[in-house]
Design a protein around this motif. Structure first.
Motif, short mmCIF file in Angstrom:
data_model
loop_
_atom_site.label_atom_id
_atom_site.label_comp_id
_atom_site.label_asym_id
_atom_site.label_seq_id
_atom_site.Cartn_x
_atom_site.Cartn_y
_atom_site.Cartn_z
N GLN A 242 0.82 -1.21 0.00
CA GLN A 242 0.00 0.00 0.00
C GLN A 242 0.85 1.25 0.00
O GLN A 242 0.53 2.24 -0.68
CB GLN A 242 -0.95 0.01 1.20
CG GLN A 242 -2.04 1.07 1.09
CD GLN A 242 -2.85 0.92 -0.20
OE1 GLN A 242 -3.38 -0.15 -0.51
NE2 GLN A 242 -2.94 2.00 -0.97
N GLN A 243 1.96 1.22 0.75
CA GLN A 243 2.86 2.37 0.77
C GLN A 243 3.44 2.63 -0.62
O GLN A 243 3.52 3.78 -1.07
CB GLN A 243 3.98 2.14 1.78
CG GLN A 243 4.93 3.32 1.90
CD GLN A 243 6.06 3.05 2.89
OE1 GLN A 243 6.12 1.99 3.50
NE2 GLN A 243 6.96 4.01 3.03
N ASP A 246 0.70 4.00 -2.95
CA ASP A 246 0.41 5.40 -2.62
C ASP A 246 1.48 6.32 -3.21
O ASP A 246 1.17 7.39 -3.75
CB ASP A 246 0.33 5.59 -1.11
CG ASP A 246 -0.91 4.97 -0.50
OD1 ASP A 246 -1.85 4.64 -1.25
OD2 ASP A 246 -0.94 4.78 0.74
#
Length: 290
Positions: A242-243, A246
């Motif tokens: 997810q990082q 993003d």
């Protein structure tokens, strides 16, 4: 092997990417089927293009009375624009562009170079001049220029990420930057802002491998740059997904913002997608007026 044999082998190795790149770019350009008059537009020139109905601002001397006699309304002749435009090209040749997640996909570099050279083929055969950023190759037309472009685009950069330059961009010209834009974004920002100051408009094409969009990693994984200069090992790759996504989304948003404030166009193209569709987008983006 003799010295002459060594020289010949070295020359053949150096030249080997050239025919393949030219052939791929020629084929890609041919699929677009723009034809001989793909970039025709009304403007200054001596070559007849088409008749159009006369408008209130047209002078009486502009009316073609012979054509008008065959209709109920006056017509004027439009001439074809004959002022060649300069287009400056930058294709990222950094090591990061050599990535391909599977053997079924082209590397980002192969796709970027094919798109860049195919764009040059369409532009030059449409009467424009094409060159490279950083004064590597001044904009010119002709088949000889295409061969020079192919030779320079076949070279590799030893750094992980390539950087564009605004140097060599003529005022009010057009430009095309093709890269994954995953490295330090400051060089791209500087080049775009300097280009905008000179009235240069153009297109940014971000090339990504599908795996770079999906991040399909989990468990123990070693991430390493193409040159090996950067390396990161983790036991829980899935926790980074997810990082990573993003940050990728933020990079795309930043590129889109840069394009908006400088009057450029931006798109992301994946190596699993149609190269012809990307070429059509590029051609349309370079046609847009600021």
């Amino acid at each position: 092997m003799t010295l002459s044999g060594d020289l010949r082998a070295g020359a053949e190795t150096l030249a080997s990417p050239l025919p393949a790149l030219l052939a791929e770019a020629e084929h890609l350009a041919s699929t677009v089927l723009l034809g001989e008059h793909g970039r025709r537009r009304a403007g200054l020139g001596d070559t007849f293009w088409q008749f159009r109905p006369a408008q209130s601002h047209d002078a009486a001397r502009a009316i073609d009375w012979r054509r008008s006699a065959r209709a109920d309304a006056p017509f004027v002749q439009e001439k074809e624009w004959q002022i060649a435009q300069s287009v400056i090209l930058w294709v990222d040749q950094g090591a990061s562009m050599g990535f391909a997640s599977t053997s079924d996909l082209p590397s980002k570099s192969a796709r970027a170079r094919a798109l860049g050279l195919a764009s040059a083929i369409l532009l030059i055969r449409g009467g424009e001049r094409v060159g490279l950023t950083g004064l590597r190759l001044p904009p010119r037309g002709g088949e000889t220029q295409l061969n020079k472009l192919a030779a320079l685009l076949s070279q590799d950069d030893s750094s992980d990420y390539g950087t564009p330059e605004a140097q060599g961009m003529l005022p009010h010209s057009r430009a095309l930057f093709i890269s994954d834009f995953l490295g330090d974004i400051s060089a791209t920002e500087t080049a775009l802002l300097q280009a905008a100051d000179r009235g240069v408009r153009g297109a940014l094409v971000q090339i990504l491998d599908p795996q770079e969009e999906a991040f399909p990693f989990d468990g123990r994984t070693i991430f390493e740059s193409m040159t090996g200069a950067m390396r990161h090992e983790t036991l829980h790759a899935g926790d980074l997904k997810q990082q990573y996504l993003d940050r990728l989304a933020a990079r795309k948003d930043h590129l889109a913002h840069l394009a908006r404030i400088t009057g450029w166009q931006f798109t992301t193209h994946h190596t699993g997608q149609s190269a012809a569709a990307a070429l059509l987008w590029i051609y349309g983006a370079l046609e847009r007026k600021a």
